[in-house]
Motif scaffolding. Structure first.
Motif, PDB file in Angstrom:
ATOM      1  N   PHE A  62       5.341  11.785  -4.352  1.00 44.65           N
ATOM      2  CA  PHE A  62       5.652  11.899  -5.772  1.00 44.65           C
ATOM      3  C   PHE A  62       4.743  11.027  -6.632  1.00 44.65           C
ATOM      4  O   PHE A  62       4.186  11.451  -7.610  1.00 44.65           O
ATOM      5  CB  PHE A  62       7.132  11.512  -5.954  1.00 44.65           C
ATOM      6  CG  PHE A  62       7.623  11.508  -7.369  1.00 44.65           C
ATOM      7  CD1 PHE A  62       7.961  12.684  -8.014  1.00 44.65           C
ATOM      8  CD2 PHE A  62       7.759  10.311  -8.063  1.00 44.65           C
ATOM      9  CE1 PHE A  62       8.431  12.694  -9.312  1.00 44.65           C
ATOM     10  CE2 PHE A  62       8.230  10.304  -9.372  1.00 44.65           C
ATOM     11  CZ  PHE A  62       8.569  11.505  -9.991  1.00 44.65           C
ATOM     12  N   TRP A  63       4.574   9.741  -6.240  1.00 43.24           N
ATOM     13  CA  TRP A  63       3.799   8.793  -7.043  1.00 43.24           C
ATOM     14  C   TRP A  63       2.307   9.099  -7.050  1.00 43.24           C
ATOM     15  O   TRP A  63       1.641   8.942  -8.056  1.00 43.24           O
ATOM     16  CB  TRP A  63       4.034   7.357  -6.553  1.00 43.24           C
ATOM     17  CG  TRP A  63       5.224   6.784  -7.218  1.00 43.24           C
ATOM     18  CD1 TRP A  63       6.479   6.703  -6.712  1.00 43.24           C
ATOM     19  CD2 TRP A  63       5.295   6.232  -8.527  1.00 43.24           C
ATOM     20  NE1 TRP A  63       7.317   6.142  -7.625  1.00 43.24           N
ATOM     21  CE2 TRP A  63       6.620   5.848  -8.754  1.00 43.24           C
ATOM     22  CE3 TRP A  63       4.359   6.043  -9.535  1.00 43.24           C
ATOM     23  CZ2 TRP A  63       7.028   5.264  -9.931  1.00 43.24           C
ATOM     24  CZ3 TRP A  63       4.777   5.460 -10.710  1.00 43.24           C
ATOM     25  CH2 TRP A  63       6.107   5.079 -10.894  1.00 43.24           C
ATOM     26  N   ALA A  64       1.770   9.506  -5.912  1.00 39.77           N
ATOM     27  CA  ALA A  64       0.327   9.782  -5.857  1.00 39.77           C
ATOM     28  C   ALA A  64      -0.053  10.863  -6.842  1.00 39.77           C
ATOM     29  O   ALA A  64      -1.080  10.788  -7.499  1.00 39.77           O
ATOM     30  CB  ALA A  64      -0.073  10.169  -4.435  1.00 39.77           C
ATOM     31  N   LYS A  65       0.795  11.868  -6.983  1.00 35.30           N
ATOM     32  CA  LYS A  65       0.521  12.949  -7.927  1.00 35.30           C
ATOM     33  C   LYS A  65       0.543  12.430  -9.368  1.00 35.30           C
ATOM     34  O   LYS A  65      -0.265  12.829 -10.194  1.00 35.30           O
ATOM     35  CB  LYS A  65       1.530  14.074  -7.755  1.00 35.30           C
ATOM     36  CG  LYS A  65       1.370  14.809  -6.437  1.00 35.30           C
ATOM     37  CD  LYS A  65       2.463  15.835  -6.236  1.00 35.30           C
ATOM     38  CE  LYS A  65       2.351  16.433  -4.842  1.00 35.30           C
ATOM     39  NZ  LYS A  65       3.516  17.207  -4.489  1.00 35.30           N
ATOM     40  N   LEU A  66       1.483  11.534  -9.670  1.00 30.31           N
ATOM     41  CA  LEU A  66       1.554  10.969 -11.021  1.00 30.31           C
ATOM     42  C   LEU A  66       0.354  10.086 -11.332  1.00 30.31           C
ATOM     43  O   LEU A  66      -0.165  10.074 -12.439  1.00 30.31           O
ATOM     44  CB  LEU A  66       2.841  10.148 -11.186  1.00 30.31           C
ATOM     45  CG  LEU A  66       4.145  10.937 -11.275  1.00 30.31           C
ATOM     46  CD1 LEU A  66       5.327   9.979 -11.344  1.00 30.31           C
ATOM     47  CD2 LEU A  66       4.152  11.848 -12.476  1.00 30.31           C
ATOM     48  N   LEU A  67      -0.085   9.306 -10.349  1.00 33.10           N
ATOM     49  CA  LEU A  67      -1.199   8.381 -10.569  1.00 33.10           C
ATOM     50  C   LEU A  67      -2.528   9.092 -10.716  1.00 33.10           C
ATOM     51  O   LEU A  67      -3.447   8.565 -11.336  1.00 33.10           O
ATOM     52  CB  LEU A  67      -1.272   7.370  -9.424  1.00 33.10           C
ATOM     53  CG  LEU A  67      -0.083   6.410  -9.343  1.00 33.10           C
ATOM     54  CD1 LEU A  67      -0.194   5.557  -8.088  1.00 33.10           C
ATOM     55  CD2 LEU A  67       0.007   5.540 -10.570  1.00 33.10           C
ATOM     56  N   GLU A  68      -2.654  10.304 -10.163  1.00 29.39           N
ATOM     57  CA  GLU A  68      -3.893  11.072 -10.287  1.00 29.39           C
ATOM     58  C   GLU A  68      -4.110  11.554 -11.698  1.00 29.39           C
ATOM     59  O   GLU A  68      -5.223  11.802 -12.115  1.00 29.39           O
ATOM     60  CB  GLU A  68      -3.862  12.262  -9.326  1.00 29.39           C
ATOM     61  CG  GLU A  68      -4.009  11.857  -7.869  1.00 29.39           C
ATOM     62  CD  GLU A  68      -3.812  13.037  -6.916  1.00 29.39           C
ATOM     63  OE1 GLU A  68      -3.594  14.170  -7.381  1.00 29.39           O
ATOM     64  OE2 GLU A  68      -3.871  12.803  -5.702  1.00 29.39           O
ATOM     65  N   LYS A  69      -3.031  11.735 -12.466  1.00 24.46           N
ATOM     66  CA  LYS A  69      -3.133  12.289 -13.831  1.00 24.46           C
ATOM     67  C   LYS A  69      -3.750  11.313 -14.794  1.00 24.46           C
ATOM     68  O   LYS A  69      -3.684  10.175 -14.765  1.00 24.46           O
ATOM     69  CB  LYS A  69      -1.756  12.708 -14.337  1.00 24.46           C
ATOM     70  CG  LYS A  69      -1.198  13.876 -13.538  1.00 24.46           C
ATOM     71  CD  LYS A  69       0.171  14.239 -14.038  1.00 24.46           C
ATOM     72  CE  LYS A  69       0.741  15.381 -13.222  1.00 24.46           C
ATOM     73  NZ  LYS A  69       2.071  15.751 -13.610  1.00 24.46           N
TER      74      LYS A  69
ATOM     75  N   HIS B 242       0.849  -1.189   0.000  1.00 22.74           N
ATOM     76  CA  HIS B 242       0.000   0.000   0.000  1.00 22.74           C
ATOM     77  C   HIS B 242       0.886   1.240   0.000  1.00 22.74           C
ATOM     78  O   HIS B 242       1.936   1.246   0.615  1.00 22.74           O
ATOM     79  CB  HIS B 242      -0.877  -0.005   1.258  1.00 22.74           C
ATOM     80  CG  HIS B 242      -1.695   1.230   1.419  1.00 22.74           C
ATOM     81  ND1 HIS B 242      -2.830   1.460   0.674  1.00 22.74           N
ATOM     82  CD2 HIS B 242      -1.532   2.308   2.200  1.00 22.74           C
ATOM     83  CE1 HIS B 242      -3.331   2.628   1.024  1.00 22.74           C
ATOM     84  NE2 HIS B 242      -2.560   3.163   1.945  1.00 22.74           N
ATOM     85  N   PHE B 243       0.472   2.249  -0.720  1.00 27.37           N
ATOM     86  CA  PHE B 243       1.142   3.542  -0.626  1.00 27.37           C
ATOM     87  C   PHE B 243       0.162   4.640  -0.978  1.00 27.37           C
ATOM     88  O   PHE B 243      -0.814   4.419  -1.685  1.00 27.37           O
ATOM     89  CB  PHE B 243       2.408   3.617  -1.497  1.00 27.37           C
ATOM     90  CG  PHE B 243       2.189   3.405  -2.961  1.00 27.37           C
ATOM     91  CD1 PHE B 243       1.900   4.472  -3.800  1.00 27.37           C
ATOM     92  CD2 PHE B 243       2.272   2.146  -3.528  1.00 27.37           C
ATOM     93  CE1 PHE B 243       1.693   4.292  -5.154  1.00 27.37           C
ATOM     94  CE2 PHE B 243       2.085   1.952  -4.879  1.00 27.37           C
ATOM     95  CZ  PHE B 243       1.792   3.032  -5.691  1.00 27.37           C
ATOM     96  N   ARG B 244       0.421   5.830  -0.449  1.00 30.81           N
ATOM     97  CA  ARG B 244      -0.385   6.997  -0.770  1.00 30.81           C
ATOM     98  C   ARG B 244       0.473   8.231  -0.521  1.00 30.81           C
ATOM     99  O   ARG B 244       1.415   8.207   0.252  1.00 30.81           O
ATOM    100  CB  ARG B 244      -1.679   7.052   0.024  1.00 30.81           C
ATOM    101  CG  ARG B 244      -1.493   7.323   1.487  1.00 30.81           C
ATOM    102  CD  ARG B 244      -2.852   7.393   2.199  1.00 30.81           C
ATOM    103  NE  ARG B 244      -2.617   7.646   3.595  1.00 30.81           N
ATOM    104  CZ  ARG B 244      -2.597   8.857   4.132  1.00 30.81           C
ATOM    105  NH1 ARG B 244      -2.823   9.926   3.402  1.00 30.81           N
ATOM    106  NH2 ARG B 244      -2.356   9.018   5.405  1.00 30.81           N
ATOM    107  N   GLY B 245       0.123   9.310  -1.196  1.00 29.68           N
ATOM    108  CA  GLY B 245       0.845  10.568  -1.026  1.00 29.68           C
ATOM    109  C   GLY B 245       2.170  10.586  -1.761  1.00 29.68           C
ATOM    110  O   GLY B 245       2.595   9.602  -2.348  1.00 29.68           O
TER     111      GLY B 245
END
Length: 173
Positions: A166-173, A161-164
């Motif tokens: 660098f990656w969270a911003k990329l996955l939102e796009k 599990h991960f959230r927040g």
């Protein structure tokens, strides 16, 4: 049906069944419930067809051997297919042998998100870096680390599990 055709059918059906079973299990572990459910329907259909064939031909040890061989080959093939699909992410932790390294900046230039901090090793301070990467890109990352920091200590594992960040911003796009 001939002995050879039945044997090859049992072998092929079991290879297909166990390969799909392996992939389904991996999908469940990765939280891909919808895809896993679809695989399960195909899997059970193939399983029932194979089981029917085996149960109608139990008198031959060759058929049972084909079933066993198909099972083993299916496990191997399923794991190789999953390896090629490279589903999910890996966390790669890199520990350099020196705090004074440009490796974090180089990895960032390659497009990786890098979190770093100073750690204490047996022989003094070390720079510890953590990189989250798609499994399909992990090999390339490891090659770059090897080229830029061949003496670094590297560990990788799969996060659940991960959230927040660098990656969270990329996955939102």
């Amino acid at each position: 049906m001939s002995l050879v055709l039945i044997t090859l059918s049992i072998l092929g059906i079991n290879i297909a069944y166990v390969s799909i079973f392996t992939l389904r299990l991996i999908l469940v572990l990765k939280g891909k419930r919808g895809a896993a459910s679809l695989f399960a329907m195909v899997e059970v259909f193939i399983y029932l067809a194979g089981l029917n064939l085996v149960l109608n031909n139990l008198s031959s040890p060759i058929h049972m051997a084909a079933y066993c061989m198909g099972f083993g080959i299916g496990v191997y093939l399923g794991s190789r297919i999953e390896e090629q699909l490279a589903l999910g992410y890996s966390v790669v932790q890199v520990i350099s042998n020196s705090v004074n390294t440009s490796l974090p900046d180089k990895l960032r230039q390659y497009g990786y998100g890098v979190t770093s901090w100073t750690g204490e090793g047996r022989d003094g301070q070390r720079l510890v870096m953590q990189v989250l990467v798609k499994r399909s890109n992990e090999k390339r990352l490891l090659e770059r680390i090897e080229a830029d920091a061949p003496k670094a200590f590297v560990i990788s594992h799969e996060p659940r599990h991960f959230r927040g960040g660098f990656w969270a911003k990329l996955l939102e796009k």
